[in-house]
Motif scaffolding. Structure first.
Motif, PDB file in Angstrom:
ATOM      1  N   GLU A 167       0.735  -1.225  -0.058  1.00 37.06           N
ATOM      2  CA  GLU A 167       0.010   0.122  -0.008  1.00 37.06           C
ATOM      3  C   GLU A 167       0.892   1.339   0.089  1.00 37.06           C
ATOM      4  OE1 GLU A 167      -2.410  -0.674   3.318  1.00 37.06           O
ATOM      5  OE2 GLU A 167      -4.033  -1.718   2.210  1.00 37.06           O
ATOM      6  N   ALA A 168       2.101   1.229   0.611  1.00 39.84           N
ATOM      7  CA  ALA A 168       2.895   2.431   0.442  1.00 39.84           C
ATOM      8  C   ALA A 168       3.456   2.551  -0.582  1.00 39.84           C
ATOM      9  CB  ALA A 168       4.080   2.204   1.673  1.00 39.84           C
ATOM     10  N   PHE A 169       3.839   1.586  -1.367  1.00 40.07           N
ATOM     11  CA  PHE A 169       4.595   1.749  -2.717  1.00 40.07           C
ATOM     12  C   PHE A 169       3.441   2.370  -3.641  1.00 40.07           C
ATOM     13  CE2 PHE A 169       5.357   0.118  -7.011  1.00 40.07           C
ATOM     14  CZ  PHE A 169       6.744   0.424  -7.043  1.00 40.07           C
ATOM     15  N   PHE A 170       2.212   1.686  -3.818  1.00 45.75           N
ATOM     16  CA  PHE A 170       1.310   2.024  -4.709  1.00 45.75           C
ATOM     17  C   PHE A 170       0.363   3.306  -4.378  1.00 45.75           C
ATOM     18  CE2 PHE A 170       1.908  -2.570  -5.857  1.00 45.75           C
ATOM     19  CZ  PHE A 170       2.275  -2.332  -7.130  1.00 45.75           C
ATOM     20  N   GLY A 171       0.428   3.555  -2.948  1.00 49.77           N
ATOM     21  CA  GLY A 171      -0.402   4.714  -2.689  1.00 49.77           C
ATOM     22  C   GLY A 171      -2.000   4.569  -2.594  1.00 49.77           C
ATOM     23  N   CYS A 172      -2.303   3.260  -2.592  1.00 47.85           N
ATOM     24  CA  CYS A 172      -3.894   2.889  -2.703  1.00 47.85           C
ATOM     25  C   CYS A 172      -4.093   1.768  -2.173  1.00 47.85           C
ATOM     26  CB  CYS A 172      -4.246   3.074  -4.152  1.00 47.85           C
ATOM     27  SG  CYS A 172      -3.624   1.363  -5.175  1.00 47.85           S
ATOM     28  N   PRO A 173      -5.537   1.306  -1.899  1.00 47.25           N
ATOM     29  CA  PRO A 173      -5.628  -0.097  -1.599  1.00 47.25           C
ATOM     30  C   PRO A 173      -5.236  -1.277  -2.518  1.00 47.25           C
ATOM     31  CG  PRO A 173      -7.559   1.318  -1.313  1.00 47.25           C
ATOM     32  CD  PRO A 173      -6.617   1.976  -2.452  1.00 47.25           C
ATOM     33  N   VAL A 174      -4.441  -2.247  -1.943  1.00 45.17           N
ATOM     34  CA  VAL A 174      -3.921  -3.296  -2.544  1.00 45.17           C
ATOM     35  C   VAL A 174      -4.727  -4.770  -2.130  1.00 45.17           C
ATOM     36  CG1 VAL A 174      -2.090  -4.961  -3.221  1.00 45.17           C
ATOM     37  CG2 VAL A 174      -1.771  -2.303  -2.708  1.00 45.17           C
ATOM     38  N   CYS A 175      -5.287  -5.435  -3.469  1.00 43.98           N
ATOM     39  CA  CYS A 175      -6.206  -6.566  -3.033  1.00 43.98           C
ATOM     40  C   CYS A 175      -5.530  -7.726  -3.419  1.00 43.98           C
ATOM     41  CB  CYS A 175      -7.448  -6.356  -3.710  1.00 43.98           C
ATOM     42  SG  CYS A 175      -8.431  -4.915  -3.155  1.00 43.98           S
ATOM     43  N   PHE A 176      -5.637  -8.911  -2.768  1.00 45.04           N
ATOM     44  CA  PHE A 176      -4.757 -10.304  -3.059  1.00 45.04           C
ATOM     45  C   PHE A 176      -5.953 -11.218  -3.317  1.00 45.04           C
ATOM     46  CE2 PHE A 176      -1.956  -7.589  -1.068  1.00 45.04           C
ATOM     47  CZ  PHE A 176      -0.517  -8.016  -1.547  1.00 45.04           C
ATOM     48  N   GLN A 177      -5.388 -12.399  -3.977  1.00 44.37           N
ATOM     49  CA  GLN A 177      -6.385 -13.416  -4.247  1.00 44.37           C
ATOM     50  C   GLN A 177      -7.489 -12.864  -5.303  1.00 44.37           C
ATOM     51  OE1 GLN A 177      -7.155 -14.992  -0.182  1.00 44.37           O
ATOM     52  NE2 GLN A 177      -6.360 -16.651  -0.852  1.00 44.37           N
ATOM     53  N   GLN A 178      -6.870 -12.330  -6.225  1.00 47.57           N
ATOM     54  CA  GLN A 178      -7.999 -11.764  -7.155  1.00 47.57           C
ATOM     55  C   GLN A 178      -7.490 -12.688  -8.778  1.00 47.57           C
ATOM     56  OE1 GLN A 178     -10.224  -9.249  -6.562  1.00 47.57           O
ATOM     57  NE2 GLN A 178      -9.216  -9.926  -4.611  1.00 47.57           N
ATOM     58  N   PRO A 179      -8.611 -12.623  -9.444  1.00 47.60           N
ATOM     59  CA  PRO A 179      -8.562 -13.424 -10.487  1.00 47.60           C
ATOM     60  C   PRO A 179      -7.370 -13.068 -11.529  1.00 47.60           C
ATOM     61  CG  PRO A 179     -10.911 -12.606 -10.623  1.00 47.60           C
ATOM     62  CD  PRO A 179      -9.823 -11.704  -9.590  1.00 47.60           C
ATOM     63  N   MET A 180      -6.763 -11.843 -11.660  1.00 44.17           N
ATOM     64  CA  MET A 180      -5.645 -11.608 -12.447  1.00 44.17           C
ATOM     65  C   MET A 180      -4.899 -10.229 -11.896  1.00 44.17           C
ATOM     66  SD  MET A 180      -7.655  -9.922 -15.736  1.00 44.17           S
ATOM     67  CE  MET A 180      -9.204 -11.017 -15.629  1.00 44.17           C
ATOM     68  N   PRO A 181      -3.751  -9.872 -12.413  1.00 42.28           N
ATOM     69  CA  PRO A 181      -3.098  -8.854 -11.995  1.00 42.28           C
ATOM     70  C   PRO A 181      -3.913  -7.657 -12.683  1.00 42.28           C
ATOM     71  CG  PRO A 181      -1.453 -10.511 -12.589  1.00 42.28           C
ATOM     72  CD  PRO A 181      -2.622 -10.895 -13.105  1.00 42.28           C
ATOM     73  N   LYS A 182      -3.882  -6.436 -11.848  1.00 42.29           N
ATOM     74  CA  LYS A 182      -4.773  -5.322 -12.343  1.00 42.29           C
ATOM     75  C   LYS A 182      -4.134  -3.848 -11.714  1.00 42.29           C
ATOM     76  CE  LYS A 182      -9.034  -6.193 -12.942  1.00 42.29           C
ATOM     77  NZ  LYS A 182     -10.274  -6.319 -12.743  1.00 42.29           N
ATOM     78  N   LEU A 183      -4.283  -3.029 -12.551  1.00 38.89           N
ATOM     79  CA  LEU A 183      -3.708  -1.565 -12.058  1.00 38.89           C
ATOM     80  C   LEU A 183      -4.966  -0.818 -12.354  1.00 38.89           C
ATOM     81  CD1 LEU A 183      -0.035  -1.068 -12.823  1.00 38.89           C
ATOM     82  CD2 LEU A 183      -1.052  -0.822 -10.616  1.00 38.89           C
ATOM     83  N   VAL A 184      -5.637   0.039 -11.548  1.00 37.55           N
ATOM     84  CA  VAL A 184      -6.688   0.900 -12.146  1.00 37.55           C
ATOM     85  C   VAL A 184      -6.475   2.296 -11.860  1.00 37.55           C
ATOM     86  CG1 VAL A 184      -9.332   1.392 -11.449  1.00 37.55           C
ATOM     87  CG2 VAL A 184      -8.420  -0.873 -11.480  1.00 37.55           C
ATOM     88  N   PHE A 185      -6.520   3.399 -12.868  1.00 33.73           N
ATOM     89  CA  PHE A 185      -6.016   4.656 -12.960  1.00 33.73           C
ATOM     90  C   PHE A 185      -7.134   5.426 -12.957  1.00 33.73           C
ATOM     91  CE2 PHE A 185      -1.958   2.484 -13.742  1.00 33.73           C
ATOM     92  CZ  PHE A 185      -1.197   3.271 -12.949  1.00 33.73           C
TER      93      PHE A 185
END
Length: 329
Positions: A167-185
């Protein structure tokens, strides 16, 4: 067998050097820039380096050192785009020049840009996801030349013991055990013009990247023929895979195989051809946007506009005004 560009692997060597570790003693000789290394070798390099350093969120730590030079000429092509959204559209087109592993998919959903990596070739592992998502964030921030925080980040792996690092690296909520890697801007932050971008350099690098893509994927006369056929068919009716197969006297299954062998789907080919036509109509005709949308097979102008933004990172009306302004100067 899939490959990645060796230039990207230099990031791993640079990181080990920053930790006062002689990378060549751990990973072997530095791969020559511009060559390609096999997926299995890249996975082994990542694992060996992570085991050597032994720190949590290793991929993110490596990503912190990312710069455009780690993408070779493609990185500088993206940095000289008109805006960040256009750059990401180019990145989607030329992704295979950097990595043949799971390709990135970009889409606009409401007011957000979603970058996802469907697991078409299987799960690549947490180390690869950390590095891939981390360098993508750094790439977006480097191109935009100002801090951009995503709205959400998804990982496939189970949650680690310390989510706060992520969360510190991305500066946003980080979710795990998801269907695929994803970034939402947030999409609005990606439309501002890139300061000091060079359109002439962009054009040169774009041609160079296209030549490399053609050489790598084997695009040749057959793909050119398919595009020419679609250019002729699109203004009259919405072509389908079956239509194009019939034009070439083959079955849909056979045509799909030919396209897959070129690293392409029918939808990608259709989108590329639609984009070519859209640019031509916007620059060279007085057709209004609803008419252009209809000619290209869209039932609504809004659908065409969203597609064009995905292709070129700019709304069709803005594209038309920009090119008409250029023509008068």
């Amino acid at each position: 067998m899939r490959y990645i560009d060796a230039t990207y692997s230099h990031l791993l060597f640079d990181y080990l050097a920053s930790r006062n570790i002689v990378a060549e003693t751990v990973l072997g000789p530095l791969p020559e820039a511009g060559t390609r290394i096999a997926e299995h070798r890249w996975r082994a390099m990542l694992t060996t380096a992570a085991d050597t350093v032994n720190e949590p969120a290793f991929g993110l730590a490596v990503a912190n050192l990312f710069s455009l030079r780690h993408l070779g000429p493609v990185g500088y092509l993206l940095a000289n785009s008109h805006n960040t959204l256009e750059a990401l559209a180019k990145g989607q087109r030329y992704h295979v020049l950097i990595s043949e592993m799971n390709p990135v998919k970009a889409s606009i959903e409401e007011d957000s840009l979603v970058l996802s990596w469907p697991l078409e070739h299987g799960y690549c592992g947490q180390l690869w996801d950390e590095l891939g998502l981390g360098t993508t964030l750094k790439l977006v921030q480097t191109i935009a030349q100002h801090p951009i925080a995503p709205l959400r980040v998804d990982f496939v792996a189970p949650p680690p013991s310390d989510i706060a690092l992520y969360e510190a690296f991305f500066g946003c909520p980080v979710c795990f055990q998801q269907p695929m890697p994803k970034l939402v801007f947030p999409a609005k932050n990606l439309l501002a013009p890139i300061p000091r971008s060079d359109p002439h350099l962009h054009q040169i690098l774009d041609r160079q990247a296209q030549q490399q893509l053609d050489a790598l994927t084997g695009e040749g006369e057959d793909i050119d023929r398919y595009r020419s056929q679609l250019l002729r068919l699109i203004p009259h009716h919405q072509p389908t895979l079956a239509t194009l197969a019939a034009e070439n006297g083959t079955s849909t299954r056979s045509l799909q195989r030919r396209l897959r062998a070129r690293g392409m789907s029918f939808q990608q080919l259709l989108d590329q051809t639609r984009c070519t036509l859209a640019e031509r109509y916007l620059k060279e005709s007085r057709l209004n946007l609803p008419d252009i949308a209809g000619i290209l097979g869209y039932t609504e102008q809004s659908s065409f506009s969203r597609a064009f933004i995905r292709w070129r990172g700019i709304a069709p009306g803005q594209y038309r005004r920009r090119h008409r302004h250029q023509d008068t100067h």
